[in-house]
Design a protein around this motif. Structure first.
Motif, PDB file in Angstrom:
ATOM      1  N   HIS A 142       0.862  -1.253  -0.084  1.00  0.00           N
ATOM      2  CA  HIS A 142       0.084  -0.008   0.039  1.00  0.00           C
ATOM      3  C   HIS A 142       0.974   1.214   0.055  1.00  0.00           C
ATOM      4  CE1 HIS A 142      -3.110   2.933   1.250  1.00  0.00           C
ATOM      5  NE2 HIS A 142      -3.869   2.010   0.933  1.00  0.00           N
ATOM      6  N   GLU A 166      -6.130  -1.790  -1.729  1.00  0.00           N
ATOM      7  CA  GLU A 166      -6.781  -0.987  -0.639  1.00  0.00           C
ATOM      8  C   GLU A 166      -6.457  -1.822   0.666  1.00  0.00           C
ATOM      9  OE1 GLU A 166     -11.075  -1.290  -0.939  1.00  0.00           O
ATOM     10  OE2 GLU A 166     -11.105  -3.704  -0.875  1.00  0.00           O
ATOM     11  N   GLU A 167      -6.809  -1.091   1.638  1.00  0.00           N
ATOM     12  CA  GLU A 167      -6.589  -1.290   3.065  1.00  0.00           C
ATOM     13  C   GLU A 167      -7.987  -1.749   3.356  1.00  0.00           C
ATOM     14  OE1 GLU A 167      -5.092  -0.005   7.455  1.00  0.00           O
ATOM     15  OE2 GLU A 167      -4.658   1.274   5.657  1.00  0.00           O
ATOM     16  N   GLU A 168      -7.871  -3.056   3.977  1.00  0.00           N
ATOM     17  CA  GLU A 168      -9.342  -3.669   4.236  1.00  0.00           C
ATOM     18  C   GLU A 168      -9.416  -3.573   5.961  1.00  0.00           C
ATOM     19  OE1 GLU A 168     -12.357  -4.369   4.725  1.00  0.00           O
ATOM     20  OE2 GLU A 168     -12.398  -5.194   2.638  1.00  0.00           O
ATOM     21  N   ASP A 224     -15.118  -4.580   2.288  1.00  0.00           N
ATOM     22  CA  ASP A 224     -15.451  -4.240   0.849  1.00  0.00           C
ATOM     23  C   ASP A 224     -15.883  -5.575   0.276  1.00  0.00           C
ATOM     24  OD1 ASP A 224     -15.583  -3.759  -1.983  1.00  0.00           O
ATOM     25  OD2 ASP A 224     -13.580  -3.134  -1.840  1.00  0.00           O
ATOM     26  N   TRP A 276     -14.711  -6.674  -3.341  1.00  0.00           N
ATOM     27  CA  TRP A 276     -13.095  -6.260  -3.594  1.00  0.00           C
ATOM     28  C   TRP A 276     -12.581  -7.043  -4.916  1.00  0.00           C
ATOM     29  CZ3 TRP A 276      -9.145  -9.323  -3.455  1.00  0.00           C
ATOM     30  CH2 TRP A 276      -9.147 -10.548  -2.716  1.00  0.00           C
ATOM     31  N   THR A 290     -12.739  -0.692  -9.595  1.00  0.00           N
ATOM     32  CA  THR A 290     -12.242  -0.107  -8.180  1.00  0.00           C
ATOM     33  C   THR A 290     -12.998   1.206  -7.649  1.00  0.00           C
ATOM     34  OG1 THR A 290     -10.697   1.457  -9.629  1.00  0.00           O
ATOM     35  CG2 THR A 290     -10.026  -0.769  -8.781  1.00  0.00           C
ATOM     36  N   SER A 316     -13.555   4.841  -2.259  1.00  0.00           N
ATOM     37  CA  SER A 316     -12.299   6.085  -1.967  1.00  0.00           C
ATOM     38  C   SER A 316     -11.097   5.110  -1.461  1.00  0.00           C
ATOM     39  CB  SER A 316     -12.740   6.913  -1.045  1.00  0.00           C
ATOM     40  OG  SER A 316     -13.227   6.324   0.241  1.00  0.00           O
ATOM     41  N   ARG A 317     -11.107   3.950  -1.011  1.00  0.00           N
ATOM     42  CA  ARG A 317     -10.079   3.127  -0.450  1.00  0.00           C
ATOM     43  C   ARG A 317      -9.117   2.617  -1.615  1.00  0.00           C
ATOM     44  NH1 ARG A 317     -13.531   0.115   3.697  1.00  0.00           N
ATOM     45  NH2 ARG A 317     -13.005  -1.966   2.246  1.00  0.00           N
ATOM     46  N   TRP A 318      -9.322   2.620  -2.813  1.00  0.00           N
ATOM     47  CA  TRP A 318      -8.464   2.000  -3.746  1.00  0.00           C
ATOM     48  C   TRP A 318      -7.393   2.944  -4.240  1.00  0.00           C
ATOM     49  CZ3 TRP A 318      -8.129  -2.934  -4.629  1.00  0.00           C
ATOM     50  CH2 TRP A 318      -8.759  -3.816  -4.643  1.00  0.00           C
TER      51      TRP A 318
END
Length: 811
Positions: free
Chosen positions: A47, A165-167, A198, A201, A206, A209-211
């Protein structure tokens, strides 16, 4: 119950498994190593902004376009700590197999069967548990790597074109043992926060906003090219992971029975998981399931609705009463499950699925449901068994039906303790210890005739040697631990491979490294030949002395005859190998050390009055261990060996469990683990027929409902401990009597010890085929595969054997 598993290969892994077999065995059945990639083009990615060394769960994905489905699409994948790989929403596999930074594994998959013409989503969940990671998990930072095998697959190479993305929806749950405070080195539980997860995912696109585009894992480097994969031994790499191919097959992932309900407060729950169950709003209930036997598997719970609810899953080897005692493993009553826990917070969505990132160990699974303002439905529960995909080839049947149960349960224990490394226990530690692993490797040779996993273990422990030359007690491990006697057992493990497997080149490769271990021990060998007190932890066996004294014990000169006995055994093994495939000069050095050690323990510790060996020169402690090793390694003269062993075994064959010192002098008893050496000493002394009389504890385990063998007597911590599984090996090698007659198993020696059995038949794997024996009615039917020769030994008479079937009189 106790069905012997056969390996099952998922269809999409069949090709790559076949490829793996092509480079892990040759025509003679000997193991060889896969060829490592010589260079890497892909970058280690992560990331771009998330902390790299803190606990985190990441999703990576990339869409690739194909004009047609290729015949093959081979990729190589690794991560720190772990990954689960998906293609178009289907689970491909996981990894990488554990190692250290200097030997970091990558896995190989052929994705072709999962691909389609047009757009394809290649995705991975990558997680790092940071300081909460299992002790067996070595780590540097969170990172992911994938590279296509050729230019045709280069589209999957990891770089900044991948999305990440952070999950926050699936994170670790710090260890919470619910009142069970024992040593625990395995990983943590997990928390699923469904409203944060998500759920789309792994699909194309995508949105959200996390991607972000992936960043280089080596952020600190100013070199824009830094971070490419590096091979083992590469000159001047700029990444910490030295990549080597994983030589093992992929671990099993097989659907199995998750269990049946044995206690439920809701009548509707009694048919779960075959039928869905709905828990009303604001209700609180437990559903307790029992599989009937222990497993290692990925649980997969599907649920719907229930926004505001809290689900808790507790996995247990056995249930506990109010005093935290286990008792009979089949008893339920009002007992409760205590142990590793996962928790789920539903978001109200339909058919949500929670599958753990790492597998769980359980016989009993308690699902606690606390519903909120709306009802929650448990749609179903699946379990996917995972372990090393052994193919069982051995067979064992006897006139005592309990012996076959003991044999099968021992193998079941061994299976659950064998994954990408061996493990002392799949529940509490998941660590590869030399002492445990030596016995597991012997069981593997005898049950399957293969040695890929034993070779992994021998190499891993070799990689653990420190600057002084001694191996760690367990490896891989992020926490160093040194048990010097276990380094001696590592030498014994190599000698076992030398005897059971035909690849002398492997032994020749490792043998020089054993010399640093013996040199280290020689530095503690006193002038009288006996070993002095060793640093670190001189663990021999898990026993407690009546006076809480140290075991092994020492005299005023800080000498121990017991540790010296293990040193003697390692020297004998080393000399045997050095003479055959090593150095004659080194064999001569070791022979001098051996002679001094044997003379020293005879002079210092033989008690002529008691006709036993003491543990030290003060003669204030005596143990089964010292005496059985004195017999096994011929420190005791042949004329005294049977007398010594009859003294040692007397309290076991008369019904005592042997756990407390009794007699004159009182002998400290061997644990379940060390009774492997008891069996060897009985055989060496010529009274192997006494062995079956020593299995009283294992017969007792059957009555207590054990489906795997425990760590120690009484309220044992672990219900699945590999070191107690050695009767599976003993029943084939000692009772059925099948063992190597010469190094590399080039010949076979068959010398049964039937005790009171009236019938026994067994099959034993050999590279040339199955060895079969049948003993009944005063006759022995022996069948050897073509090309194998050997001998049959019965009551002092030796009869030559050759390929084919023969019937012999047993008089």
């Amino acid at each position: 119950m106790f069905k012997l598993r056969r390996s099952i290969v998922p269809p999409f892994l069949f090709l790559i498994c076949a490829m793996a077999l092509a480079f892990t065995s040759n025509a003679s059945g000997q193991s060889s190593e896969p060829v490592a990639r010589t260079s890497w083009s892909a970058q280690w990615i992560s990331h771009p902004t998330a902390p790299l060394k803190e606990p985190v769960t990441l999703h990576f994905k990339k869409t690739i376009d194909l004009s047609a489905v290729p015949a093959h699409y081979v990729v190589h994948v690794s991560a720190d700590n772990r990954f689960v790989l998906y293609v178009n929403g289907q689970r491909v596999g996981d990894g990488p197999a554990r190692g250290d930074l200097a030997h970091w594994r990558y896995e190989t998959f052929d994705l072709a069967s999962m691909l389609k013409a047009g757009s394809n989503v290649v995705a991975a969940t990558v997680w790092n548990f940071g300081i909460f990671a299992p002790v067996a998990q070595i780590t540097e930072r969170t990172a992911f790597l994938m590279e296509g095998d050729t230019a045709n697959e280069a589209a999957v190479n990891t770089n900044e074109s991948w999305m990440v993305e952070e999950e926050p929806g699936q994170v670790l749950l710090p260890r919470r043992m619910n009142g069970l405070y024992v040593y625990f080195a395995s990983g943590p539980g997990e928390t699923l926060k469904a409203s944060d997860y998500d759920w789309e995912w792994a699909t194309d696109g995508t949105s959200g906003s996390r991607w972000a585009h992936a960043g280089r894992a080596m952020r600190e480097s100013i070199n824009p090219e830094a971070g490419k994969g590096a091979t083992r031994g590469q000159s001047d790499p700029d990444t910490p992971w030295e990549l080597i191919p994983d030589p093992l097959p992929h671990m099993a992932y097989e659907k199995e029975d998750p269990g049946h309900v044995v206690r439920a407060e809701l009548d509707a729950a009694k048919s779960f998981p075959q039928s869905a169950v709905t828990v009303a709003a604001h209700a609180h209930t437990h559903i307790l399931l029992d599989r009937g036997e222990l497993t290692t598997a990925y649980p997969r719970l599907t649920f719907s609705g229930g926004k505001g609810a809290h689900l808790t899953m507790v996995y247990a080897e056995a249930l506990y009463d109010e005093q935290m005692h286990k008792g009979n493993r089949n008893e339920v009553g009002n007992r409760k499950a205590v142990g590793i826990t996962d928790e789920i917070f539903p978001d109200g969505g339909s058919h949500r699925v929670f599958e753990t990132l790492w597998w769980r160990t359980w016989r009993y699974l308690d699902i606690e449901v606390e519903a909120g303002d709306e009802p929650v439905t448990l749609d179903g529960l699946e379990a996917h068994y995972t372990a090393y995909p052994f193919e069982v080839k051995a067979e064992f049947h006897a006139s005592d039906p309990d012996l076959e149960k003991i044999w099968k349960i021992g193998w079941h224990t061994g299976q659950l303790d064998a994954h990408e490394t061996y493990m002392d226990t799949p529940y509490y530690e998941q660590l590869q210890y030399s002492g445990d692993t030596r016995l597991q490797a012997l069981i593997t040779y005898s049950m399957t005739g293969t040695d890929l996993l034993p070779r992994q273990a021998i190499r891993a422990l070799d990689d653990s040697r420190n600057t002084a030359g001694i191996t760690e007690s367990r490896y891989p491990s992020q926490l160093p631990q040194f048990i010097p006697p276990f380094a001696l057992l590592w030498i014994g493990m190599l000698h076992d491979n030398y005897m059971y497997r035909p690849d002398g080149e492997f032994v020749k490769e490792i043998l020089p490294h054993t010399r640093t271990v013996l040199d280290w021990f020689a530095s503690y060998q006193h002038a009288d030949g006996v070993l002095g007190r060793l640093p670190w932890w001189s663990f021999i066996d898990w026993v407690e002395t009546e006076t809480k004294r140290d075991f092994p014990s020492y005299d005023a000169n800080n000498e121990s005859c017991l540790t010296t006995m293990q040193y003697i055994g390692a020297l004998e093994d080393a000399i045997d190998m050095e003479k055959a495939v090593g150095s004659a000069e080194q064999a001569a050095v070791d022979a001098q050390r051996l002679d001094r050690a044997k003379k020293g323990v005879i002079a210092q510790c033989w008690d002529a009055q008691k006709q036993l060996f003491a543990d030290n020169a003060a003669k204030d402690m005596y143990s089964e261990h010292t005496n059985m090793l004195a017999v096994l390694h011929d420190v005791a003269p042949k004329k005294d060996q049977q007398g010594i062993m009859r003294r040692v075994v007397a309290r076991r064959v008369d019904g005592s469990d042997g756990t407390k010192p009794v007699g004159d002098p009182p002998l400290i008893g061997a644990s379940f683990y060390f009774r492997y050496y008891l069996a060897r000493a009985l055989d060496h002394a010529g009274i192997g027929d006494e062995y079956l009389k020593t299995l009283g504890d294992w017969h007792g385990f059957l009555k207590m409902g054990f489906t795997t063998w425990p760590e120690q007597p009484g309220d044992t911590r672990s219900d699945s401990h590999a070191w107690t599984a050695h009767p599976t090996y003993d029943l084939l090698n000692l009772v059925a009597g099948i063992e190597p007659g010469s190094p590399g198993f080039k010949t076979v020696r068959i010398a049964p010890h039937l005790g009171n059995l009236t019938h026994l038949d067994a099959a034993y794997p050999h590279d040339k085929g199955l060895i079969r024996v049948k003993y009944e009615g005063g006759h022995a039917e022996i069948e050897l595969p073509p090309g194998l020769t050997g001998e049959f030994v019965w009551k002092g008479k030796t009869t030559p054997l050759r390929g084919g079937k023969v019937t012999l009189e047993m008089k």
